[in-house]
Scaffold this active site. Structure first.
Site, PDB file in Angstrom:
ATOM      1  N   SER A   1      37.824  42.313  40.309  1.00 41.47           N
ATOM      2  CA  SER A   1      38.918  42.069  41.254  1.00 41.47           C
ATOM      3  C   SER A   1      39.341  43.385  41.926  1.00 41.47           C
ATOM      4  O   SER A   1      38.536  44.014  42.600  1.00 41.47           O
ATOM      5  CB  SER A   1      40.086  41.389  40.530  1.00 41.47           C
ATOM      6  OG  SER A   1      41.022  40.906  41.457  1.00 41.47           O
TER       7      SER A   1
ATOM      8  N   ASP B   1      37.199  30.548  43.832  1.00 46.17           N
ATOM      9  CA  ASP B   1      38.152  31.624  43.552  1.00 46.17           C
ATOM     10  C   ASP B   1      39.375  31.423  44.436  1.00 46.17           C
ATOM     11  O   ASP B   1      39.268  31.493  45.668  1.00 46.17           O
ATOM     12  CB  ASP B   1      37.480  32.971  43.836  1.00 46.17           C
ATOM     13  CG  ASP B   1      38.312  34.170  43.419  1.00 46.17           C
ATOM     14  OD1 ASP B   1      39.550  34.043  43.362  1.00 46.17           O
ATOM     15  OD2 ASP B   1      37.723  35.230  43.167  1.00 46.17           O
TER      16      ASP B   1
ATOM     17  N   HIS C   1      38.270  32.741  39.777  1.00 47.32           N
ATOM     18  CA  HIS C   1      38.494  34.171  39.936  1.00 47.32           C
ATOM     19  C   HIS C   1      38.176  34.954  38.662  1.00 47.32           C
ATOM     20  O   HIS C   1      37.683  36.080  38.726  1.00 47.32           O
ATOM     21  CB  HIS C   1      39.951  34.438  40.341  1.00 47.32           C
ATOM     22  CG  HIS C   1      40.241  35.871  40.630  1.00 47.32           C
ATOM     23  ND1 HIS C   1      39.605  36.569  41.637  1.00 47.32           N
ATOM     24  CD2 HIS C   1      41.090  36.769  40.041  1.00 47.32           C
ATOM     25  CE1 HIS C   1      40.045  37.816  41.665  1.00 47.32           C
ATOM     26  NE2 HIS C   1      40.937  37.960  40.714  1.00 47.32           N
TER      27      HIS C   1
END
Length: 264
Positions: free
Chosen positions: A116, A209, A239
């Site tokens: 991320s 996601d 995600h």
């Protein structure tokens, strides 16, 4: 930046990086077996408000230990077990935390694995230390999310009130974004032009996601100067990408990239 690291243990126990101008960092450095000493050190870069004890980080560390590979995990300042206040940190501060550890603790090339926000930091670290970064793996990488990850009203709240609270999916405490972090992110965007990194990059992205739209993985691949970029889309991936199959793909991707780097 003045840094002084304590002697490294041979086991994967916690160590500390004391600095004159920044909070003390907590890290775990797994050293390589002699026969794997030439391989890049795996460096895991956690996501926003995350730490080095997440599922993906620990799974990779266990795999690295079984393979005899070196690996570095750490907590950014203000996160996990490291010192400092979370709300005092900006994106550039966390980039500099990663650079301090790479410069001080690790010798030789590194393979950056960013989750991320950690994928954004991996790109910034590679731009700062291109000669050290042998390759990058992004897991739901979120470069420039200060630009696309907030509504206009949320951005105005951050700028006028100094902070924004959102409900967190990861715990009872709200997810806080400060003006300092947002402005630091806006000042370090990478998708606004060519990303001048020439090493191999592998991007793993879920198409379900809800935090990072998968189209940004395509944009990241497009903006990278490197010709050796591969994007793996997981149609039902979220995600976190922390399911057993997701972890298996991550480990396989790391192993394959290491093999490519060694010429095997």
């Amino acid at each position: 930046m003045q840094c002084s690291a304590k002697p490294q243990p041979m086991t994967n126990t916690l160590s500390f990086l004391d600095r004159a101008d920044r909070p003390r960092l907590v890290y775990a450095h797994r050293r390589a077996a002699p026969e794997r000493a030439a391989a890049p050190t795996l460096v895991f870069l956690p996501g926003y408000a995350s730490d080095m004890t997440g599922t993906k980080a620990l799974a990779l560390d266990a795999w690295a230990g079984a393979q005899g590979l070196a690996m570095l995990r750490f907590d950014y300042a203000g996160c996990g077990s490291s010192n400092g206040a979370f709300e005092d940190q900006g994106l550039a501060d966390w980039r500099d935390d990663a650079l301090a550890l790479i410069d001080t603790v690790v010798s030789g090339p590194v393979l950056l694995i960013g989750s991320s926000m950690g994928g954004w930091l991996a790109l910034l670290v590679a731009l700062a230390r291109p000669q050290r970064v042998a390759g990058i793996i992004g897991i739901a990488a979120a470069p420039d999310f200060t630009m696309w990850g907030f509504t206009q009203d949320e951005k105005m709240t951050i700028l006028t009130e100094g902070r924004l609270e959102r409900v967190s999916e990861y715990g009872p405490e709200p997810m806080v974004t400060t003006r300092k972090f947002w402005q630091s992110g806006e000042g370090n965007r990478v998708l606004i032009g060519e990303i001048a990194y020439d090493g191999p990059v592998r991007l793993i992205q879920g198409q379900k996601d809800d935090a990072v739209p998968w189209q940004y993985a395509l944009e990241t691949a497009k903006q990278l100067r490197s010709e050796d970029v591969q994007l793996m889309l997981i149609k039902d991936g979220d995600h976190r990408l922390s399911r057993d199959g997701d972890i298996a793909l991550l480990v396989q991707t790391v192993g394959n990239l290491l093999a490519d780097l060694s010429g095997n």
